[in-house]
Design an enzyme around this catalytic site. Structure first.
Site, PDB file in Angstrom:
ATOM      1  N   THR A  69      -2.082   6.788  -6.043  1.00  0.00           N
ATOM      2  CA  THR A  69      -1.206   6.827  -7.216  1.00  0.00           C
ATOM      3  C   THR A  69      -1.812   6.091  -8.397  1.00  0.00           C
ATOM      4  O   THR A  69      -1.605   6.485  -9.548  1.00  0.00           O
ATOM      5  CB  THR A  69       0.164   6.226  -6.858  1.00  0.00           C
ATOM      6  N   TYR A  82       3.547  13.695 -10.303  1.00  0.00           N
ATOM      7  CA  TYR A  82       2.148  13.379 -10.577  1.00  0.00           C
ATOM      8  C   TYR A  82       1.281  13.787  -9.389  1.00  0.00           C
ATOM      9  O   TYR A  82       1.765  13.973  -8.271  1.00  0.00           O
ATOM     10  CB  TYR A  82       1.962  11.879 -10.858  1.00  0.00           C
ATOM     11  N   THR A 148      -0.755   3.735  -1.891  1.00  0.00           N
ATOM     12  CA  THR A 148       0.093   2.754  -1.207  1.00  0.00           C
ATOM     13  C   THR A 148       0.677   3.252   0.111  1.00  0.00           C
ATOM     14  O   THR A 148       1.081   2.450   0.952  1.00  0.00           O
ATOM     15  CB  THR A 148       1.253   2.309  -2.117  1.00  0.00           C
ATOM     16  N   ASP A 149       0.713   4.575   0.327  1.00  0.00           N
ATOM     17  CA  ASP A 149       1.402   5.096   1.509  1.00  0.00           C
ATOM     18  C   ASP A 149       0.773   4.614   2.815  1.00  0.00           C
ATOM     19  O   ASP A 149       1.488   4.334   3.785  1.00  0.00           O
ATOM     20  CB  ASP A 149       1.422   6.621   1.484  1.00  0.00           C
ATOM     21  N   LYS A 221       4.577  -1.838   3.664  1.00  0.00           N
ATOM     22  CA  LYS A 221       5.285  -1.211   2.555  1.00  0.00           C
ATOM     23  C   LYS A 221       6.732  -1.030   2.978  1.00  0.00           C
ATOM     24  O   LYS A 221       7.012  -0.438   4.015  1.00  0.00           O
ATOM     25  CB  LYS A 221       4.655   0.137   2.206  1.00  0.00           C
ATOM     26  N   GLU A 342      14.308  -6.359  28.017  1.00  0.00           N
ATOM     27  CA  GLU A 342      15.120  -5.260  28.558  1.00  0.00           C
ATOM     28  C   GLU A 342      14.270  -4.284  29.367  1.00  0.00           C
ATOM     29  O   GLU A 342      14.768  -3.612  30.264  1.00  0.00           O
ATOM     30  CB  GLU A 342      15.812  -4.514  27.420  1.00  0.00           C
TER      31      GLU A 342
END
Length: 386
Positions: A69, A82, A148-149, A221, A342
């Site tokens: 980005t 974009y 950023t993903d 993120k 558990e």
């Protein structure tokens, strides 16, 4: 100063694990340019470590661009649409004139892709390049621009395979370069200041976003669009960039075989490890499909502290019987996946991921499997070392 180094106020020691392999990867991957990127695009003021007016040598900042980005431009889909990876790294650097006052700049285009398309080939190219830059003392600091993903995955991968002392900082943007209030230029400048700071030495790979410094071991993120999306949920922020000051809140860790160890990259592709995302009513099918497709490891993104329906646990038992590594992580963003709470991990032969998120657990499992057969106890100790 050692021959070939730059006057950065840093020691030039490095950890040599994986360096020979990294250099061979650099040669082998030089021709791989995802998205048609140019591997060695330089900024106009590139020129190595040029003498300063005082007769010394200026620091060099190496910028490795991968798209994202931060390099986005309008796509015409809507007023806010974009296309990531539209601008070059040289374009990004040229948009921040203040960078030239900090250091001599060298920009290389490793890829130009949206980070949802990030892949092992680009990771290996980045790993090889930063190893090479470190052992040849090419720069005082390295900044990687990235979408950023999947930034947290790339940061963790590089952190686990890089043992050098040249600081490596990853940054990006939540808004494209074309936005009225684009955050990319400020993030790039903050990342450069961090990479050039003497106190960044010995901290592994860092992520700098929104004036916060995060360790690759902790960062995630957490929001789809907010500028403050990156948070260090289980470890706390590592520091801040305060105007022209870089302030660290934590002392650097000492990496040992029992604490945040390094891993060598194999000469072959990393083994397949799939993530099984648990939801109400999930049956055994995703586990069975993953095993049928050749997964050598499975990471459970479990509910609560890493739990799953009975049918899923039974399918994981069958996978273990076939030699597939099973690691339990969790769906919740914060917290730890503890052993034998558990789920009876000891009886089932499962590994508890501890502090690691599912995507981090997947990467660590890949690196562990790649180094050869190991017992469950040894794998659990490796996860505990994180």
């Amino acid at each position: 100063m050692q021959p070939g180094g730059t006057e950065c106020g840093k020691s030039w020691r490095h950890v040599g694990r994986g360096v020979g392999l990294a250099l061979s990867l650099a040669a082998g991957l030089a021709a791989i340019q995802p998205g048609g990127a140019n591997a060695a695009t330089s900024a106009p003021n590139t020129g190595g470590n040029q003498p300063s007016s005082s007769g010394g040598k200026r620091c060099t900042l190496l910028v490795l661009a991968t798209g994202g980005t931060i390099a986005g431009q309008p796509n015409g889909f809507s007023a806010v649409g974009y296309k990531a990876g539209s601008l070059s790294g040289a374009d990004l650097v040229a948009s921040v004139p203040a960078l030239g006052h900090l250091a001599q700049l060298r920009v290389e285009q490793i890829a130009n892709i949206p980070s949802q398309d990030m892949n092992e080939a680009v990771w290996r190219h980045l790993a090889a390049r930063i190893h090479q830059a470190d052992i040849h003392h090419e720069a005082c600091g390295i900044v990687i621009t990235h979408g950023t993903d999947t930034m947290e995955e790339s940061a963790y991968f590089l952190h686990k395979t890089y043992g050098g002392h040249t600081p490596v900082v990853i940054t990006g943007a939540m808004r494209p370069a074309s936005a009225t209030s684009a955050d990319g230029p400020a993030n790039l400048l903050a990342a450069a200041r961090t990479a050039l700071a003497p106190q960044a030495d010995g901290r592994g790979v860092l992520v700098v976003m929104n004036d916060q410094i995060h360790s690759a071991r902790n960062v995630s993120k957490t929001h789809t669009t907010a500028l403050q999306t990156f948070r260090s949920l289980n470890g706390g922020v590592a520091g801040w960039v305060d105007d022209d000051q870089v302030r660290f809140a934590q002392a650097p860790d000492t990496r040992t075989p029992d604490h945040d160890p390094l891993y060598d990259l194999p000469g072959h592709d990393l083994p397949r490890v799939d993530i099984i995302y648990v939801h109400a009513g999930l049956d055994a099918q995703p586990v069975e499909d993953a095993v049928a497709r050749g997964a050598q490891g499975l990471v459970l993104a479990g509910v609560g502290d890493g739990n799953a329906p009975k049918a899923v646990l039974e399918a994981l038992d069958k996978a273990r019987a076939k030699g597939v590594l099973v690691v339990r992580s969790r769906r919740p963003a914060e917290g730890f996946t503890n052993r034998d709470v558990e789920v009876n991990d000891s009886a089932r032969g499962f590994v508890a991921a501890g502090r690691l998120s599912p995507v981090q657990a997947r990467l660590l499992a890949q690196l562990i499997i790649a180094t050869g057969p190991k017992g469950v106890g040894e794998v659990q100790r490796a996860f505990d070392a994180e």
